[in-house]
Write a protein that holds these residues in place. Structure first.
Motif, PDB file in Angstrom:
ATOM      1  N   TYR A  40      37.040  69.529 -49.330  1.00 48.93           N
ATOM      2  CA  TYR A  40      38.929  69.238 -49.466  1.00 48.93           C
ATOM      3  C   TYR A  40      39.715  70.847 -49.799  1.00 48.93           C
ATOM      4  O   TYR A  40      41.025  71.072 -49.739  1.00 48.93           O
ATOM      5  CB  TYR A  40      39.062  68.351 -50.735  1.00 48.93           C
TER       6      TYR A  40
ATOM      7  N   ARG B  56      45.931  74.730 -45.963  1.00 47.53           N
ATOM      8  CA  ARG B  56      47.656  74.366 -46.436  1.00 47.53           C
ATOM      9  C   ARG B  56      48.170  75.055 -46.541  1.00 47.53           C
ATOM     10  O   ARG B  56      49.491  75.877 -46.555  1.00 47.53           O
ATOM     11  CB  ARG B  56      48.285  72.921 -47.130  1.00 47.53           C
TER      12      ARG B  56
ATOM     13  N   MET C  15      51.599  77.761 -45.572  1.00 48.71           N
ATOM     14  CA  MET C  15      53.405  77.086 -45.953  1.00 48.71           C
ATOM     15  C   MET C  15      53.343  76.765 -47.685  1.00 48.71           C
ATOM     16  O   MET C  15      51.998  76.278 -47.534  1.00 48.71           O
ATOM     17  CB  MET C  15      53.846  75.982 -45.385  1.00 48.71           C
ATOM     18  N   SER C  16      53.612  77.477 -48.244  1.00 45.76           N
ATOM     19  CA  SER C  16      53.378  77.593 -49.262  1.00 45.76           C
ATOM     20  C   SER C  16      54.161  76.545 -50.019  1.00 45.76           C
ATOM     21  O   SER C  16      54.710  75.300 -49.263  1.00 45.76           O
ATOM     22  CB  SER C  16      54.801  78.786 -50.160  1.00 45.76           C
TER      23      SER C  16
ATOM     24  N   ILE D 270      53.358  72.136 -55.994  1.00 46.80           N
ATOM     25  CA  ILE D 270      52.488  70.907 -55.127  1.00 46.80           C
ATOM     26  C   ILE D 270      51.286  71.189 -54.424  1.00 46.80           C
ATOM     27  O   ILE D 270      51.093  70.541 -53.098  1.00 46.80           O
ATOM     28  CB  ILE D 270      53.314  69.872 -54.369  1.00 46.80           C
TER      29      ILE D 270
ATOM     30  N   HIS E 237      48.568  70.695 -51.805  1.00 47.17           N
ATOM     31  CA  HIS E 237      47.598  69.133 -51.098  1.00 47.17           C
ATOM     32  C   HIS E 237      47.352  69.820 -49.913  1.00 47.17           C
ATOM     33  O   HIS E 237      47.093  71.335 -49.349  1.00 47.17           O
ATOM     34  CB  HIS E 237      48.557  68.238 -51.151  1.00 47.17           C
ATOM     35  N   GLY E 238      46.054  68.723 -49.165  1.00 50.18           N
ATOM     36  CA  GLY E 238      45.652  68.963 -48.374  1.00 50.18           C
ATOM     37  C   GLY E 238      46.575  68.839 -46.948  1.00 50.18           C
ATOM     38  O   GLY E 238      47.449  68.908 -46.933  1.00 50.18           O
ATOM     39  N   LEU E 239      45.486  69.154 -45.837  1.00 47.69           N
ATOM     40  CA  LEU E 239      46.359  68.985 -44.678  1.00 47.69           C
ATOM     41  C   LEU E 239      46.139  67.090 -43.879  1.00 47.69           C
ATOM     42  O   LEU E 239      45.383  66.472 -44.502  1.00 47.69           O
ATOM     43  CB  LEU E 239      45.633  69.510 -43.776  1.00 47.69           C
ATOM     44  N   ASP E 240      46.706  66.744 -43.279  1.00 46.80           N
ATOM     45  CA  ASP E 240      46.414  65.068 -42.736  1.00 46.80           C
ATOM     46  C   ASP E 240      45.504  65.178 -41.978  1.00 46.80           C
ATOM     47  O   ASP E 240      44.651  64.329 -43.051  1.00 46.80           O
ATOM     48  CB  ASP E 240      47.517  65.494 -41.316  1.00 46.80           C
TER      49      ASP E 240
ATOM     50  N   SER F 102      42.685  66.418 -43.429  1.00 42.04           N
ATOM     51  CA  SER F 102      42.089  66.271 -44.443  1.00 42.04           C
ATOM     52  C   SER F 102      42.040  64.787 -45.674  1.00 42.04           C
ATOM     53  O   SER F 102      41.155  64.130 -45.990  1.00 42.04           O
ATOM     54  CB  SER F 102      41.940  67.271 -45.176  1.00 42.04           C
ATOM     55  N   ARG F 103      42.751  63.869 -45.239  1.00 44.28           N
ATOM     56  CA  ARG F 103      42.679  62.033 -45.312  1.00 44.28           C
ATOM     57  C   ARG F 103      41.136  61.634 -45.455  1.00 44.28           C
ATOM     58  O   ARG F 103      40.210  61.100 -46.513  1.00 44.28           O
ATOM     59  CB  ARG F 103      43.469  61.420 -44.814  1.00 44.28           C
TER      60      ARG F 103
ATOM     61  N   ILE G  79      47.553  67.806 -54.956  1.00 52.72           N
ATOM     62  CA  ILE G  79      47.821  66.122 -54.523  1.00 52.72           C
ATOM     63  C   ILE G  79      46.654  66.036 -53.944  1.00 52.72           C
ATOM     64  O   ILE G  79      46.725  66.918 -52.935  1.00 52.72           O
ATOM     65  CB  ILE G  79      48.800  65.932 -53.857  1.00 52.72           C
TER      66      ILE G  79
END
Lengths: 106, 148
Positions: B44, B51, B55-56, B65, B67-70, B72-73, B103
């Motif tokens: 992850y 990500r 984009m920051s 915040i 977090h991963g990408l779609d 990587s869910r 997240i």
């Protein structure tokens, strides 16, 4: 579409790459601000924006991709997750009426 | 909402004394803590870095915040939030960041917490408390507050 009247907006979608972080947060804020209005606010990943979205909000850098994936929606780009003027204009248009104009260019 | 948000954010997921030389190291630390809590598969981390690079995840008020990408869910074992504080600040593409709310989400279990975060950041006084309190329980309580 390139513009829509605030009073005609029924579904507002916040889109981002993952649909996990930033869009979720902005959608939560908008849901709160617009809770008395007849508007559904949802958050989605770019790949799964529903076709009945009247307005799609996304980070400005993603606007081209969103426009390609949601040709029937007015796409509004923003730069800040807190206090962005473009987002404030959409909220004001829903609440008080007025035209929401889609962002052009990238 | 009646969702019990406790398991998504736990006191052991709050780290008040982190240091990181740069944004990438800070994201690595966020991934470390998510892994330590058993919230994510080790890979992850790569999605979080991708990500961030694309984009920051900077939000405002000194908060980012990561977090991963779609895609990587599937690497998320359970919806989790961790809060890492970097008292010395980390340069986040030009913005000084002292709080990372990292997240990991496969569902919507974290949405109420993010809604609370948005409300906190819109109130300068509460935003300052999030950046400065030395009480981990207080951070959990702030973010777990039900939408008023």
């Amino acid at each position: 579409m390139s513009s829509i009247d605030g009073g005609d907006i029924r579904k507002l979608v916040v889109a981002c790459d993952a649909g996990m972080g930033s869009s979720v947060m902005l959608a939560a804020q908008l849901r709160r601000e617009l809770r008395k209005m007849p508007v559904i606010v949802e958050h989605h990943a770019i790949a799964s924006i529903p076709s009945d979205a009247d307005v799609v909000l996304c980070q400005a850098g993603l606007a081209d991709r969103v426009r390609a994936g949601a040709p029937r929606s007015v796409v509004v780009g923003f730069r800040m997750f807190l206090g962005d003027p473009a987002v404030a204009r959409v909220v004001a248009a829903v609440k008080q009426g007025g035209v929401v104009v889609g962002t052009t260019g990238g | 909402m009646t969702t019990n948000v406790r398991p998504v954010l736990e006191v052991r997921g709050i780290r008040l004394h982190e240091t990181a030389a740069d944004r990438e190291s800070a994201v690595h630390r966020c991934a470390d803590v998510l892994e330590e809590l058993g919230a994510v598969h080790p890979t992850y981390r790569e999605a979080m870095l991708d990500r961030e690079w694309a984009m920051s995840t900077y939000l405002g008020e000194g908060v980012a915040i990561p977090h991963g990408l779609d895609k990587s869910r599937a690497l998320v074992r359970r919806d989790s939030l961790v809060v890492l504080r970097f008292p010395d600040g980390v340069d986040w593409d030009g913005h000084p960041v002292t709080v990372c709310v990292a997240i990991a989400a496969r569902g919507d279990g974290h949405v109420a917490l993010l809604a609370a975060l948005a409300q906190i950041l819109l109130d300068p006084e509460r935003a300052r408390e999030l950046r400065e309190t030395t009480d981990a329980e207080a951070i959990v309580a702030m973010l777990s507050q039900e939408d008023l």
